[in-house]
Design a protein around this motif. Structure first.
Motif, short mmCIF file in Angstrom:
data_model
loop_
_atom_site.label_atom_id
_atom_site.label_comp_id
_atom_site.label_asym_id
_atom_site.label_seq_id
_atom_site.Cartn_x
_atom_site.Cartn_y
_atom_site.Cartn_z
N VAL A 48 0.59 -1.06 -0.27
CA VAL A 48 -0.15 0.10 -0.04
C VAL A 48 0.89 1.33 -0.08
CG1 VAL A 48 -1.94 -0.87 1.29
CG2 VAL A 48 0.10 -0.14 2.44
N ALA A 49 0.49 2.52 -0.04
CA ALA A 49 0.76 3.50 -0.42
C ALA A 49 1.59 4.25 1.31
CB ALA A 49 0.51 4.77 -1.05
N SER A 50 2.37 5.10 0.98
CA SER A 50 2.90 5.64 2.08
C SER A 50 1.32 6.28 2.41
CB SER A 50 3.78 6.51 2.05
OG SER A 50 3.69 7.14 3.14
N GLY A 51 1.23 6.49 3.83
CA GLY A 51 0.00 7.02 4.69
C GLY A 51 -1.47 6.14 5.07
N SER A 52 -1.16 5.40 4.46
CA SER A 52 -2.41 3.98 4.89
C SER A 52 -2.37 4.15 6.22
CB SER A 52 -2.16 2.55 4.03
OG SER A 52 -1.76 2.99 2.28
N VAL A 53 -3.77 3.58 6.29
CA VAL A 53 -3.98 3.63 7.72
C VAL A 53 -5.08 1.76 7.97
CG1 VAL A 53 -5.46 4.13 9.71
CG2 VAL A 53 -4.05 5.87 8.46
N VAL A 54 -4.60 1.61 9.05
CA VAL A 54 -5.07 -0.03 9.28
C VAL A 54 -5.70 0.29 10.53
CG1 VAL A 54 -5.01 -2.82 10.10
CG2 VAL A 54 -2.86 -1.49 7.88
N HIS A 55 -7.56 0.50 10.49
CA HIS A 55 -8.04 0.76 11.54
C HIS A 55 -8.54 -0.83 11.88
CE1 HIS A 55 -8.76 4.68 10.46
NE2 HIS A 55 -8.88 3.98 9.23
N VAL A 56 -7.87 -0.74 13.39
CA VAL A 56 -8.01 -2.41 13.94
C VAL A 56 -9.14 -1.88 15.44
CG1 VAL A 56 -6.88 -4.12 15.48
CG2 VAL A 56 -5.58 -2.73 13.71
N LEU A 57 -10.06 -2.96 14.74
CA LEU A 57 -11.00 -3.29 15.75
C LEU A 57 -11.00 -4.71 16.66
CD1 LEU A 57 -13.48 -2.45 17.20
CD2 LEU A 57 -15.58 -3.60 14.84
N VAL A 98 -10.85 -0.12 20.38
CA VAL A 98 -11.57 -2.03 21.12
C VAL A 98 -12.87 -1.83 21.37
CG1 VAL A 98 -10.88 -2.92 23.65
CG2 VAL A 98 -9.42 -1.08 22.61
N GLY A 99 -13.32 -3.07 20.81
CA GLY A 99 -15.00 -3.14 20.72
C GLY A 99 -14.56 -4.84 20.40
N PHE A 100 -16.08 -4.92 20.31
CA PHE A 100 -16.64 -6.48 19.58
C PHE A 100 -17.16 -5.90 18.47
CE2 PHE A 100 -17.61 -6.65 24.15
CZ PHE A 100 -16.58 -7.56 24.61
N ALA A 101 -17.10 -6.41 17.37
CA ALA A 101 -17.53 -6.96 15.82
C ALA A 101 -18.60 -6.87 15.91
CB ALA A 101 -16.97 -8.14 15.27
N THR A 102 -19.74 -7.18 16.42
CA THR A 102 -21.05 -7.12 16.43
C THR A 102 -21.63 -6.26 17.33
OG1 THR A 102 -20.91 -8.44 18.71
CG2 THR A 102 -21.45 -9.87 16.80
N ASP A 103 -21.23 -4.70 17.74
CA ASP A 103 -21.26 -3.79 17.98
C ASP A 103 -21.61 -2.82 17.06
OD1 ASP A 103 -21.52 -1.54 19.59
OD2 ASP A 103 -20.98 -1.84 21.20
#
Length: 113
Positions: A48-57, A98-103
């Motif tokens: 991926v290109a610079s500046g990309s963000v991975v949002h982890v739930l 931080v949270g649940f995938a069903t929320d």
């Protein structure tokens, strides 16, 4: 297993060192956390290109995630733990939820267009 071997650099293939300029910056939603996350992040970082963000739930606590990342030489943001070392993620930064995938309220915090 092949993806993990490639992520760890065990295939003998030459790593992609630079991303073509026409690759756009992306936001990636990653739901969940396990022992394969760091190799997955390193592989993603190479594509991926610079500046990309991975949002982890994940319901996994931040201190647990931090411990997993630190074992691989990374901070919670994906930077190198060691300033003189170049083992941090180059193109990706990490954003943790931080949270649940069903929320539904937590899912709305992710870039799901």
């Amino acid at each position: 297993q092949d993806v993990l071997r490639r992520a760890a650099g065990l295939t003998g293939r030459r790593r992609l060192e630079t991303i073509p300029v026409d690759v756009p910056r992306v936001d990636v939603a990653l739901v969940g956390w396990n022992d394969r996350v760091v190799p997955l992040l390193r592989e993603l970082d190479r594509h991926v290109a610079s500046g990309s963000v991975v949002h982890v739930l994940s319901e996994r606590r931040l201190d647990e995630r931090e411990r997993s990342l630190k074992e691989e030489g990374l901070t919670l943001k994906g930077e190198s733990v060691f300033r003189e070392d170049d083992i941090g993620l180059r193109n990706v930064t990490l954003d943790h939820v931080v949270g649940f995938a069903t929320d539904v309220s937590q899912l709305r915090r992710l870039p799901l267009a």
